[in-house]
Design a protein around this motif. Structure first.
Motif, mmCIF file in Angstrom:
data_model
loop_
_atom_site.group_PDB
_atom_site.id
_atom_site.type_symbol
_atom_site.label_atom_id
_atom_site.label_comp_id
_atom_site.label_asym_id
_atom_site.label_seq_id
_atom_site.Cartn_x
_atom_site.Cartn_y
_atom_site.Cartn_z
ATOM 1 N N ALA A 117 46.648 36.527 32.427
ATOM 2 C CA ALA A 117 45.383 36.217 31.758
ATOM 3 C C ALA A 117 45.312 36.984 30.454
ATOM 4 O O ALA A 117 46.107 37.892 30.206
ATOM 5 C CB ALA A 117 44.208 36.595 32.654
ATOM 6 N N SER A 118 44.363 36.615 29.603
ATOM 7 C CA SER A 118 44.192 37.347 28.344
ATOM 8 C C SER A 118 43.387 38.608 28.609
ATOM 9 O O SER A 118 42.621 38.700 29.568
ATOM 10 C CB SER A 118 43.479 36.471 27.312
ATOM 11 O OG SER A 118 42.148 36.247 27.710
ATOM 12 N N ALA A 119 43.553 39.597 27.741
ATOM 13 C CA ALA A 119 42.827 40.853 27.893
ATOM 14 C C ALA A 119 41.326 40.628 27.750
ATOM 15 O O ALA A 119 40.521 41.271 28.435
ATOM 16 C CB ALA A 119 43.320 41.886 26.885
ATOM 17 N N ALA A 120 40.929 39.689 26.870
ATOM 18 C CA ALA A 120 39.501 39.406 26.678
ATOM 19 C C ALA A 120 38.892 38.837 27.970
ATOM 20 O O ALA A 120 37.782 39.223 28.363
ATOM 21 C CB ALA A 120 39.314 38.429 25.533
ATOM 22 N N ASP A 121 39.614 37.923 28.626
ATOM 23 C CA ASP A 121 39.123 37.377 29.896
ATOM 24 C C ASP A 121 39.032 38.469 30.961
ATOM 25 O O ASP A 121 38.088 38.499 31.752
ATOM 26 C CB ASP A 121 40.025 36.252 30.392
ATOM 27 C CG ASP A 121 39.814 34.961 29.633
ATOM 28 O OD1 ASP A 121 38.788 34.842 28.936
ATOM 29 O OD2 ASP A 121 40.680 34.069 29.756
ATOM 30 N N ALA A 122 39.996 39.358 30.998
ATOM 31 C CA ALA A 122 39.985 40.440 31.982
ATOM 32 C C ALA A 122 38.800 41.368 31.754
ATOM 33 O O ALA A 122 38.152 41.791 32.713
ATOM 34 C CB ALA A 122 41.295 41.223 31.931
ATOM 35 N N VAL A 123 38.491 41.675 30.509
ATOM 36 C CA VAL A 123 37.346 42.537 30.205
ATOM 37 C C VAL A 123 36.051 41.833 30.601
ATOM 38 O O VAL A 123 35.149 42.436 31.184
ATOM 39 C CB VAL A 123 37.347 42.934 28.714
ATOM 40 C CG1 VAL A 123 36.033 43.598 28.322
ATOM 41 C CG2 VAL A 123 38.513 43.853 28.420
ATOM 42 N N ARG A 124 35.936 40.531 30.283
ATOM 43 C CA ARG A 124 34.730 39.780 30.648
ATOM 44 C C ARG A 124 34.599 39.680 32.172
ATOM 45 O O ARG A 124 33.509 39.814 32.708
ATOM 46 C CB ARG A 124 34.765 38.367 30.055
ATOM 47 C CG ARG A 124 34.380 38.329 28.625
ATOM 48 C CD ARG A 124 34.131 36.939 28.114
ATOM 49 N NE ARG A 124 34.673 35.894 28.990
ATOM 50 C CZ ARG A 124 34.623 34.613 28.722
ATOM 51 N NH1 ARG A 124 34.076 34.185 27.622
ATOM 52 N NH2 ARG A 124 35.129 33.733 29.558
ATOM 53 N N LEU A 125 35.694 39.444 32.867
ATOM 54 C CA LEU A 125 35.656 39.349 34.323
ATOM 55 C C LEU A 125 35.278 40.687 34.954
ATOM 56 O O LEU A 125 34.532 40.741 35.926
ATOM 57 C CB LEU A 125 37.006 38.869 34.852
ATOM 58 C CG LEU A 125 37.101 38.580 36.342
ATOM 59 C CD1 LEU A 125 36.129 37.478 36.731
ATOM 60 C CD2 LEU A 125 38.501 38.189 36.722
ATOM 61 N N GLN A 126 35.773 41.764 34.393
ATOM 62 C CA GLN A 126 35.479 43.086 34.913
ATOM 63 C C GLN A 126 34.003 43.436 34.738
ATOM 64 O O GLN A 126 33.439 44.181 35.524
ATOM 65 C CB GLN A 126 36.353 44.127 34.202
ATOM 66 C CG GLN A 126 36.303 45.492 34.811
ATOM 67 C CD GLN A 126 37.234 46.453 34.110
ATOM 68 O OE1 GLN A 126 37.539 46.277 32.931
ATOM 69 N NE2 GLN A 126 37.676 47.458 34.824
#
Length: 166
Positions: A117-126
């Motif tokens: 996944a992209s880092a931006a998606d991971a930050v949003r998911l977190q």
């Protein structure tokens, strides 16, 4: 009074003495219950001839001095002693040791790269409690929606709140 109120919902709030007393009472009750079934077990054993077999092989025609049943009891005793010794050894050996090693901490970027996944998606998911993730045919994951759940607040924990029956 509700039926649920009779049950103990939090046994950890009881003292050690009370838990021990209730445990002993429970064991005595189970033994009394089992004792009530003994006449039925005796009758069933008599019907199937267990008493006759015991008389023939152990009482009337003993093989040697001890008989076969004594050998079976000896083997059972030795097996019990062996298992007890082995479990005592393992308990002494492993008491106080941590059973599992801790996981190595990974950053958001490393985790996102690892799951594709992209880092931006991971930050949003977190930042959210729930989210909808799409997985493409090639295995890439993208965050479709994380707005359906409120974002986590500082101090929130991931554990669910305990339910109470009221």
């Amino acid at each position: 009074m509700k039926a649920e109120a009779i049950l103990i919902q939090h046994p950890e709030r009881q003292s050690r003495t009370r838990r021990t007393l209730f445990g002993v009472i429970t064991i005595v009750a189970w033994l009394a219950w089992a004792f009530l079934w003994l006449p039925l077990f005796t009758f069933v054993a008599w019907v199937f001839g267990v008493r006759s077999v015991w008389l023939q092989f152990y009482v009337e025609h003993r093989i040697g001095d001890g008989g076969d049943i004594d050998a079976i009891f000896l083997v059972a005793l030795l097996s019990a002693l062996t298992i007890t010794a082995w479990s005592t050894y393992n308990r002494a050996r492993f008491t106080g040791r941590q059973k599992r090693r801790g996981n190595m901490p990974f950053g958001v970027e490393q985790t996102a790269t690892r799951i594709g996944a992209s880092a931006a998606d991971a930050v949003r998911l977190q930042a959210h409690r729930r989210g909808v993730i799409d997985v493409a045919d090639d295995g890439r994951m993208t965050l479709r929606d994380a707005s359906n759940a409120p974002p986590r607040q500082a101090g929130d924990t991931a554990k669910a709140q305990p339910r109470t029956n009221r």
